[in-house]
Design a protein around this motif. Sequence first.
Motif, PDB file in Angstrom:
ATOM      1  N   UNK A   1       0.899  -1.335   0.083  1.00  0.00           N
ATOM      2  CA  UNK A   1      -0.083  -0.008  -0.077  1.00  0.00           C
ATOM      3  C   UNK A   1       0.846   1.210  -0.023  1.00  0.00           C
ATOM      4  N   UNK A   2       0.390   2.072  -0.686  1.00  0.00           N
ATOM      5  CA  UNK A   2       1.007   3.557  -0.643  1.00  0.00           C
ATOM      6  C   UNK A   2      -0.167   4.604   0.174  1.00  0.00           C
ATOM      7  N   UNK A   3      -0.115   4.721   1.490  1.00  0.00           N
ATOM      8  CA  UNK A   3      -1.302   5.569   1.932  1.00  0.00           C
ATOM      9  C   UNK A   3      -1.321   6.752   1.256  1.00  0.00           C
TER      10      UNK A   3
ATOM     11  N   UNK B   1       0.402  10.355  13.397  1.00  0.00           N
ATOM     12  CA  UNK B   1      -0.347   9.114  13.787  1.00  0.00           C
ATOM     13  C   UNK B   1       0.750   8.300  13.840  1.00  0.00           C
ATOM     14  N   UNK B   2       0.874   7.458  15.054  1.00  0.00           N
ATOM     15  CA  UNK B   2       1.799   6.430  15.228  1.00  0.00           C
ATOM     16  C   UNK B   2       1.381   5.214  14.712  1.00  0.00           C
TER      17      UNK B   2
ATOM     18  N   UNK C   1      -2.054   3.407  16.411  1.00  0.00           N
ATOM     19  CA  UNK C   1      -2.768   2.366  15.591  1.00  0.00           C
ATOM     20  C   UNK C   1      -1.749   1.192  15.978  1.00  0.00           C
ATOM     21  N   UNK C   2      -2.396   0.012  16.382  1.00  0.00           N
ATOM     22  CA  UNK C   2      -1.396  -1.229  16.502  1.00  0.00           C
ATOM     23  C   UNK C   2      -1.843  -2.142  15.479  1.00  0.00           C
TER      24      UNK C   2
ATOM     25  N   UNK D   1      -5.854   2.444   8.459  1.00  0.00           N
ATOM     26  CA  UNK D   1      -6.472   3.030   9.546  1.00  0.00           C
ATOM     27  C   UNK D   1      -5.921   4.482  10.089  1.00  0.00           C
ATOM     28  N   UNK D   2      -4.603   4.221  10.195  1.00  0.00           N
ATOM     29  CA  UNK D   2      -3.688   5.306  10.745  1.00  0.00           C
ATOM     30  C   UNK D   2      -3.952   6.665   9.629  1.00  0.00           C
ATOM     31  N   UNK D   3      -4.072   6.404   8.587  1.00  0.00           N
ATOM     32  CA  UNK D   3      -4.289   7.641   7.618  1.00  0.00           C
ATOM     33  C   UNK D   3      -5.612   8.313   7.811  1.00  0.00           C
ATOM     34  N   UNK D   4      -6.614   7.600   8.498  1.00  0.00           N
ATOM     35  CA  UNK D   4      -7.821   8.411   8.712  1.00  0.00           C
ATOM     36  C   UNK D   4      -7.704   9.212  10.128  1.00  0.00           C
TER      37      UNK D   4
END
Length: 328
Positions: free
Chosen positions: A40-42, A78-79, A117-118, A128-131
Amino acid sequence: MKAPPFWWRADRTMAAHLLAPAGFLVGAVAARRMNEPPKVRPPVPVVCIGNPTVGGSGKTPIAIAVAQHLLKAGHQPTFLTRGYGGTLSGPIAVAPQHLAREAGDEPLLLARHAPVVVAKDRAAGAELAATLGNVIVIDDGFQNPAVAKDFSALVIDGTVGLGNGAVTPAGPLRAPLAAHLPHASALIVVGGTGTPAIAIDPPCPVYQVTLEPHTNRDLKGQNILAFAGIGRPQKVFEGLTSLGANLSETIPLGDHAPYGEALASRLLTQADAEGLLPVTTAKDMVRLQSAGPAAQRLAARTITVDVTAHLPDNLVAGILSAVTRRNA
């Protein structure tokens, strides 16, 4: 686990030579994996803080410092982390009710500074982190090709460097250094006297970073029972000495070591019997607070030593430039 001492010797011992064939296979697999195309490329920039060796080198405080600089520049980091030691497979956003045994100790530390995000599946975690923000900061995961990265840093402990230079289980490296370097935007050397000795010239900039230990209590002249379950506990003990503490007893534990009731009770008993002040790391503290009654009693008595990473301006500028280019 505790890294075997022979990993950090400059010369390769018999054990290292005997384990070298296994290390060759591990390194070959890791090197091939790093060359795989990302899944993926966020839609947001990705900054990865990793290391070429197994165990602690200072990644987490550097990731926190990176996030703080991003916040100052107006970004919303976001981590993204695997959550080592936790039971959650994710992807899931870390919440206040999560315990260290669920999310892992490092995510709980990171969550004090930005959303976390774990995810065992890094690609799903990145989605998820990108949101949740407009920049993803990956703590560890340099060798994982699932997510395309815009800036990738390799963190090296300047005191021990690359140890014997062999690949695990023969040495501390996750893969040969030469396999890492084509994917690195920067080398970050933490502490020590400068760049660790390596066999080849890195094709990327090298930055020196210092970690400053600090506590909320003056430890000068205090008789300390210091215990730590991180990659290199000796770094903690050295930091406490620099703060003027008298280290009466030092107890190194394995990285991410759990605090069972027997261990916690033993530490409490020893501190009481010898009149010592218990001190541990912020990472150990979150595990103590998530464990049983004896561990929580120990946590209530224990002083936390934390570290702040001081990043050079040109490193911060390089990271912000990569983020800006991606957003352009």
